[in-house]
Design an enzyme around this catalytic site. Structure first.
Site, mmCIF file in Angstrom:
data_model
loop_
_atom_site.group_PDB
_atom_site.id
_atom_site.type_symbol
_atom_site.label_atom_id
_atom_site.label_comp_id
_atom_site.label_asym_id
_atom_site.label_seq_id
_atom_site.Cartn_x
_atom_site.Cartn_y
_atom_site.Cartn_z
ATOM 1 N N ASP A 1 73.617 7.173 19.651
ATOM 2 C CA ASP A 1 74.247 6.068 18.668
ATOM 3 C C ASP A 1 73.458 5.411 17.802
ATOM 4 O O ASP A 1 73.840 4.617 17.082
ATOM 5 C CB ASP A 1 75.148 5.113 19.624
ATOM 6 N N LYS B 1 80.017 -1.693 18.215
ATOM 7 C CA LYS B 1 80.959 -0.880 17.462
ATOM 8 C C LYS B 1 82.290 -0.315 18.561
ATOM 9 O O LYS B 1 82.326 -0.377 19.599
ATOM 10 C CB LYS B 1 80.347 0.382 17.120
HETATM 11 O O1 C5P Z 1 72.029 9.937 23.697
HETATM 12 P P1 C5P Z 1 72.351 9.134 24.605
HETATM 13 O O2 C5P Z 1 71.147 8.933 25.704
HETATM 14 O O3 C5P Z 1 72.864 7.755 24.310
HETATM 15 O O4 C5P Z 1 73.448 10.178 25.311
HETATM 16 C C1 C5P Z 1 73.720 9.768 26.805
HETATM 17 C C2 C5P Z 1 74.609 10.872 27.541
HETATM 18 O O5 C5P Z 1 75.839 11.204 26.645
HETATM 19 C C3 C5P Z 1 73.841 12.141 27.248
HETATM 20 O O6 C5P Z 1 73.085 12.311 28.254
HETATM 21 C C4 C5P Z 1 74.967 13.092 27.237
HETATM 22 O O7 C5P Z 1 75.391 13.388 28.568
HETATM 23 C C5 C5P Z 1 76.070 12.339 26.719
HETATM 24 N N1 C5P Z 1 76.111 12.698 25.184
HETATM 25 C C6 C5P Z 1 76.747 14.122 24.678
HETATM 26 N N2 C5P Z 1 76.679 14.318 23.454
HETATM 27 C C7 C5P Z 1 76.338 13.706 22.335
HETATM 28 C C8 C5P Z 1 76.152 12.154 22.790
HETATM 29 C C9 C5P Z 1 76.056 11.853 24.053
HETATM 30 O O8 C5P Z 1 76.666 14.835 25.561
HETATM 31 N N3 C5P Z 1 76.494 13.919 20.947
#
Ligand code: C5P
Length: 320
Positions: free
Chosen positions: A140, A15
């Site tokens: 995501d 994406k």
């Molecule tokens: O959810 P995911 O593990 O993919 O997110 C990776 C990192 O991105 C999280 O640990 C956080 O630091 C940041 N993040 C965030 N807010 C979001 C998505 C991701 O702060 N909505």
């Protein structure tokens, strides 16, 4: 018939974010977002095969972990658990989507495993249950279960499908360095804490005024009006400035794309890849030839619609 088949091969598409508004830091440490996300033609290929008990993961890229930390592994584990079935699957990832690029490779793989395995097991979970399982794996993942063009809000779990956009041709450049997503968000928080006056008005007022207009709102208006020429002009990503501060090459790549007739250019998600939008495939190809391998790996690709993004051509399901 996909249900009960012993083997299934699925494309797992990447994406880009056409917009990424980071509205603020939440109590749980995540950020609240408003983002128009778009599936693209670059994909990994995932093959799932019924096997002896357990989850057996292999990957074409030796740098990618093939243990419980891999999002595809986590997805299989979570789906079997939610369905109350003992795991027995071989999963092979044939990688093309670069890591630490902001193109959602790991999350896309997780969503593809959820979709494919759910089909192979006779669809024990409906789409909304799949999205719930996916949200616990990565922010995501729910987007990739819906795909196409969509407005993503909340932490990433709140997805609103948008109408398909006209095909946009892109050149994506992935520099040799990667960017850690947590770092990019942390750095944005630091910059905003140091320079509150630099905060866009929309962020200062977000708590008291729900009707604020973000870049994502402008992009949605343009999509609903089918004003395709405006898309490249409305590209916007709040994580870009912190990344450019540390990795000025990102600005250099944007300039190279624009100088090679891109109508707009933007960093993908939390970086480090950068995409440019071109008038057509030929323009994207000639920009690729002109820029060459000076900045990193090149991908000439295009936006794809929701149906194509699901990655299984025989799929007749998912009433979206
Ligand atoms: O959810 P995911 O593990 O993919 O997110 C990776 C990192 O991105 C999280 O640990 C956080 O630091 C940041 N993040 C965030 N807010 C979001 C998505 C991701 O702060 N909505």
């Amino acid at each position: 018939m996909i249900t009960n088949s012993t083997e299934l091969t699925i494309r797992s598409h990447a994406k880009v974010n056409l917009t990424l508004d980071i509205l603020g830091l939440r109590d749980d440490g995540y950020h609240s977002l408003r983002s128009v996300m778009q599936s693209i033609g670059v994909y990994d290929t995932i093959t799932l095969r019924r096997s002896s008990p357990g989850i057996h993961l292999t990957c074409s890229d030796v740098r990618i972990p093939i243990n419980e930390r891999n999002l595809a592994y986590k997805a299989a584990e979570a789906l079997y658990e939610a369905a109350g079935i003992e795991p027995a699957i071989d999963i092979h990832l044939e990688k093309k989507i670069p890591s630490q690029a902001g193109m959602g490779g790991g999350s896309s793989n997780a969503a593809s495993v959820l979709r494919a395995l759910n089909l192979m097991l006779g669809e024990p979970l409906n789409l909304s249950a799949l999205c719930e399982v996916g949200a616990n794996i990565g922010s995501d993942v729910p987007f990739f279960l819906i795909g196409g063009t969509a407005l993503v809000q909340g932490r990433g779990e709140d997805i609103e499908a948008l109408p398909s956009i006209s095909t946009q041709w892109m050149l994506i450049i992935k520099p040799p360095f990667g960017i850690s997503t947590p770092w990019a968000y942390r750095r944005l928080d630091e910059i905003r804490a140091q320079e509150p006056e630099a905060l866009p008005k929309r962020i200062q007022s977000i708590e008291c005024n729900e009707t604020v207009c973000t870049s994502s709102d402008r992009m949605i208006e343009c999509i609903e009006a089918k004003d395709w020429d405006l898309i490249p002009k409305l590209l916007s990503n709040d994580l870009e400035a912190p990344s450019i501060e540390r990795y000025p090459d990102i600005e250099g790549i944007k300039e190279a794309l624009t100088a090679s007739s891109a109508k707009g250019a933007l960093m993908c998600g939390s970086g480090s890849a950068v995409f440019g939008i071109f008038a057509n495939e030929q323009e994207a190809q000639s920009a690729a030839e002109k820029i060459g391998n000076r900045y990193g790996r090149l991908f000439v690709t295009r936006t794809i619609n929701r149906r194509e993004s699901w990655g299984i051509d025989r799929l007749e399901h998912q009433g979206i």
